[in-house]
Design a protein around this motif. Structure first.
Motif, PDB file in Angstrom:
ATOM      1  N   LEU A  97       0.832  -1.208   0.000  1.00 41.60           N
ATOM      2  CA  LEU A  97       0.000   0.000   0.000  1.00 41.60           C
ATOM      3  C   LEU A  97       0.867   1.258   0.000  1.00 41.60           C
ATOM      4  N   ARG A  98       1.959   1.235   0.736  1.00 35.68           N
ATOM      5  CA  ARG A  98       2.860   2.401   0.759  1.00 35.68           C
ATOM      6  C   ARG A  98       3.470   2.676  -0.612  1.00 35.68           C
ATOM      7  N   HIS A  99       3.571   1.613  -1.421  1.00 36.88           N
ATOM      8  CA  HIS A  99       4.140   1.764  -2.760  1.00 36.88           C
ATOM      9  C   HIS A  99       3.065   1.990  -3.819  1.00 36.88           C
ATOM     10  N   GLY A 100       1.862   2.342  -3.380  1.00 35.39           N
ATOM     11  CA  GLY A 100       0.827   2.745  -4.325  1.00 35.39           C
ATOM     12  C   GLY A 100      -0.006   1.627  -4.906  1.00 35.39           C
ATOM     13  N   HIS A 101       0.179   0.414  -4.425  1.00 35.89           N
ATOM     14  CA  HIS A 101      -0.607  -0.699  -4.963  1.00 35.89           C
ATOM     15  C   HIS A 101      -2.024  -0.671  -4.400  1.00 35.89           C
ATOM     16  N   ARG A 102      -2.984  -0.815  -5.299  1.00 38.52           N
ATOM     17  CA  ARG A 102      -4.377  -0.842  -4.893  1.00 38.52           C
ATOM     18  C   ARG A 102      -5.079  -2.114  -5.376  1.00 38.52           C
ATOM     19  N   ARG A 103      -4.581  -2.697  -6.439  1.00 42.42           N
ATOM     20  CA  ARG A 103      -5.134  -3.962  -6.946  1.00 42.42           C
ATOM     21  C   ARG A 103      -4.185  -5.087  -6.513  1.00 42.42           C
ATOM     22  N   ILE A 104      -4.431  -5.602  -5.299  1.00 39.04           N
ATOM     23  CA  ILE A 104      -3.553  -6.597  -4.688  1.00 39.04           C
ATOM     24  C   ILE A 104      -4.299  -7.920  -4.601  1.00 39.04           C
ATOM     25  N   ALA A 105      -3.719  -8.981  -5.139  1.00 37.65           N
ATOM     26  CA  ALA A 105      -4.312 -10.318  -5.073  1.00 37.65           C
ATOM     27  C   ALA A 105      -3.540 -11.169  -4.078  1.00 37.65           C
ATOM     28  N   TYR A 106      -4.204 -12.186  -3.590  1.00 39.97           N
ATOM     29  CA  TYR A 106      -3.577 -13.102  -2.639  1.00 39.97           C
ATOM     30  C   TYR A 106      -3.855 -14.531  -3.092  1.00 39.97           C
ATOM     31  N   LEU A 107      -2.793 -15.260  -3.439  1.00 33.89           N
ATOM     32  CA  LEU A 107      -2.900 -16.666  -3.808  1.00 33.89           C
ATOM     33  C   LEU A 107      -2.542 -17.483  -2.574  1.00 33.89           C
ATOM     34  N   CYS A 108      -3.566 -18.003  -1.910  1.00 38.64           N
ATOM     35  CA  CYS A 108      -3.412 -18.616  -0.587  1.00 38.64           C
ATOM     36  C   CYS A 108      -3.049 -20.098  -0.690  1.00 38.64           C
ATOM     37  N   GLY A 109      -3.001 -20.715   0.486  1.00 37.16           N
ATOM     38  CA  GLY A 109      -2.904 -22.166   0.562  1.00 37.16           C
ATOM     39  C   GLY A 109      -4.296 -22.777   0.485  1.00 37.16           C
ATOM     40  N   GLY A 128       0.174 -25.384  -9.599  1.00 38.20           N
ATOM     41  CA  GLY A 128      -1.058 -24.699  -9.236  1.00 38.20           C
ATOM     42  C   GLY A 128      -0.859 -23.197  -9.158  1.00 38.20           C
ATOM     43  N   ALA A 129       0.299 -22.773  -8.654  1.00 32.98           N
ATOM     44  CA  ALA A 129       0.588 -21.349  -8.568  1.00 32.98           C
ATOM     45  C   ALA A 129       0.702 -20.725  -9.960  1.00 32.98           C
ATOM     46  N   ALA A 130       1.344 -21.434 -10.882  1.00 39.78           N
ATOM     47  CA  ALA A 130       1.495 -20.924 -12.240  1.00 39.78           C
ATOM     48  C   ALA A 130       0.137 -20.750 -12.909  1.00 39.78           C
ATOM     49  N   VAL A 131      -0.748 -21.721 -12.715  1.00 37.88           N
ATOM     50  CA  VAL A 131      -2.102 -21.622 -13.282  1.00 37.88           C
ATOM     51  C   VAL A 131      -2.856 -20.463 -12.644  1.00 37.88           C
ATOM     52  N   GLY A 132      -2.720 -20.320 -11.302  1.00 37.08           N
ATOM     53  CA  GLY A 132      -3.397 -19.238 -10.606  1.00 37.08           C
ATOM     54  C   GLY A 132      -2.958 -17.867 -11.099  1.00 37.08           C
ATOM     55  N   VAL A 133      -1.662 -17.698 -11.326  1.00 37.20           N
ATOM     56  CA  VAL A 133      -1.148 -16.420 -11.822  1.00 37.20           C
ATOM     57  C   VAL A 133      -1.651 -16.150 -13.235  1.00 37.20           C
ATOM     58  N   ALA A 134      -1.644 -17.173 -14.076  1.00 37.68           N
ATOM     59  CA  ALA A 134      -2.151 -16.994 -15.446  1.00 37.68           C
ATOM     60  C   ALA A 134      -3.606 -16.550 -15.431  1.00 37.68           C
ATOM     61  N   ASP A 135      -4.403 -17.137 -14.550  1.00 36.58           N
ATOM     62  CA  ASP A 135      -5.818 -16.754 -14.448  1.00 36.58           C
ATOM     63  C   ASP A 135      -5.965 -15.313 -13.967  1.00 36.58           C
ATOM     64  N   ALA A 170      -5.078 -12.850 -16.665  1.00 30.30           N
ATOM     65  CA  ALA A 170      -5.965 -12.866 -17.825  1.00 30.30           C
ATOM     66  C   ALA A 170      -7.128 -11.895 -17.665  1.00 30.30           C
ATOM     67  N   GLY A 171      -7.451 -11.530 -16.401  1.00 29.08           N
ATOM     68  CA  GLY A 171      -8.537 -10.589 -16.158  1.00 29.08           C
ATOM     69  C   GLY A 171      -7.994  -9.212 -15.874  1.00 29.08           C
ATOM     70  N   PRO A 172      -8.763  -8.403 -15.131  1.00 26.03           N
ATOM     71  CA  PRO A 172      -8.224  -7.106 -14.687  1.00 26.03           C
ATOM     72  C   PRO A 172      -6.972  -7.344 -13.855  1.00 26.03           C
ATOM     73  N   ARG A 173      -5.852  -6.875 -14.332  1.00 26.94           N
ATOM     74  CA  ARG A 173      -4.570  -7.287 -13.759  1.00 26.94           C
ATOM     75  C   ARG A 173      -4.320  -6.680 -12.388  1.00 26.94           C
ATOM     76  N   PRO A 174      -3.880  -7.521 -11.443  1.00 24.69           N
ATOM     77  CA  PRO A 174      -3.392  -6.962 -10.179  1.00 24.69           C
ATOM     78  C   PRO A 174      -2.032  -6.326 -10.423  1.00 24.69           C
TER      79      PRO A 174
END
Length: 342
Positions: free
Chosen positions: A184-196, A234-241, A244-248
């Protein structure tokens, strides 16, 4: 009857309608047996005129000087992984000087395999206690181990209140909080979280903190919070998905292996890290400094967790004084995979 014509412990168990381990617990005065079961076992033993030999009693009473761990690994997950290796390093630092060993069972993800492994450890008397990892939602291992009479300690936070002791880092939420605040301090507003996986307790806790920090700063998780499976694929697929949409502009990952796989997947798709996408991992494994760009990650005191868990269990067995090992809180380590949002 046994081959010699004399009644055996198996004969007593069969007549009483219980397991051999239940008979052993009654004979040795262990907990975890109901009054009704105890009475059935004693009645069966009296009817068969069975008594355990002095040698057998002595052998059962002797310490094995081993602790057990059962590691469940489903398809696509390795039998061991770097975080687990660091945890075992901490455990061994406490066990080895005291003449204890660690007995590891790796089982598949099939139904009942893990329960069967714990039952074998108990019935064969191979360990004095067990260490549990991978705290789960609705965990059934606690009740099973109480039934088997095996002392246990959980590494992590239990889903519900439970009398089985557990160890965790001090201020366990601090690392995720620092990671989100850094972005957030670096200006990020579209932040995604790829969890366990959603079955893991820490997944729920970390998602909660992730959303809390965003909410405290007036934002909502965008574009998404996604449950993963701890595998690089699984992480690679998650990032590709996600891309593919509105980019984080930034993605947090549940562990460093997922983060490295996600970083590589982003670069294969032509996304520059960190100029177009910031990446943060979790655990601060050695590989986090070997990739390019070097990985910003949440350092976790895995060695300290292993030491603390082993000491708590050894204390429960009367082998050491109950002097807790301090487990350092998680801490963000800033490297080169994060930068200002574009």
């Amino acid at each position: 009857m046994g081959g010699s014509g004399k009644p055996t412990i198996s004969d007593v168990a069969s007549l009483a309608g219980v397991s051999v381990s239940a008979v052993s617990k009654v004979v040795n005065g262990k907990s975890g047996i109901s009054t009704a079961t105890r009475e059935r076992v004693l009645a069966a033993a009296a009817k068969l005129r069975w008594t355990p030999s002095a040698t057998a009693v002595a052998l059962r009473a002797a310490r094995t000087r081993a602790l057990g761990m059962v590691l469940r690994r489903g398809p696509g997950l390795p039998g061991t992984d770097p975080p687990f290796t660091l945890l075992v390093d901490g455990i061994e630092r406490e066990l080895t000087p005291r003449g204890y060993g660690l007995l590891l069972h790796v089982v598949g993800g099939e139904q009942g395999a893990e329960e069967a492994a714990y039952r074998r450890l108990a019935e064969e008397g191979r360990v004095d206690g067990v260490l549990l990892t991978g705290s789960r939602v609705g965990d059934t291992r606690f009740a099973l181990l109480r039934d088997l009479g095996l002392p246990a300690v959980l590494v992590g936070t239990p889903w519900d209140d439970d009398p089985i002791p557990s160890v965790r880092a001090t201020h366990p939420d601090r690392g995720i909080r620092q990671a989100v605040e850094h972005l957030l301090r670096h200006g990020h507003r579209r932040i995604a979280y790829l969890c366990g996986p959603g079955s893991r307790v820490h997944t729920h806790h970390r998602k909660r903190v992730f959303k809390e920090v965003l909410g405290e700063n007036g934002f909502v998780p965008s574009p998404s919070v996604v449950d993963g499976d701890f595998t690089p694929a699984g992480a690679a697929v998650g990032v590709a998905d996600l891309l593919a949409g509105p980019r984080p502009t930034a993605i947090l990952f549940a562990d460093d292996s997922m983060a490295v796989a996600g970083l590589s997947a982003a670069r294969r798709l032509g996304v520059d890290v960190p100029r177009e996408l910031s990446v943060i991992g979790h655990d601060d494994l050695p590989l986090s400094e070997l990739v390019h760009p070097r990985l910003t990650t949440v350092r976790q005191d895995l060695v300290g967790l292993g030491q603390a868990a082993a000491r708590v269990l050894l204390a429960a067995l009367g082998e050491v004084e109950d002097a807790p090992v301090r487990v350092n809180p998680p801490e963000l380590v800033i490297r080169e995979s994060t930068g200002p949002a574009r």
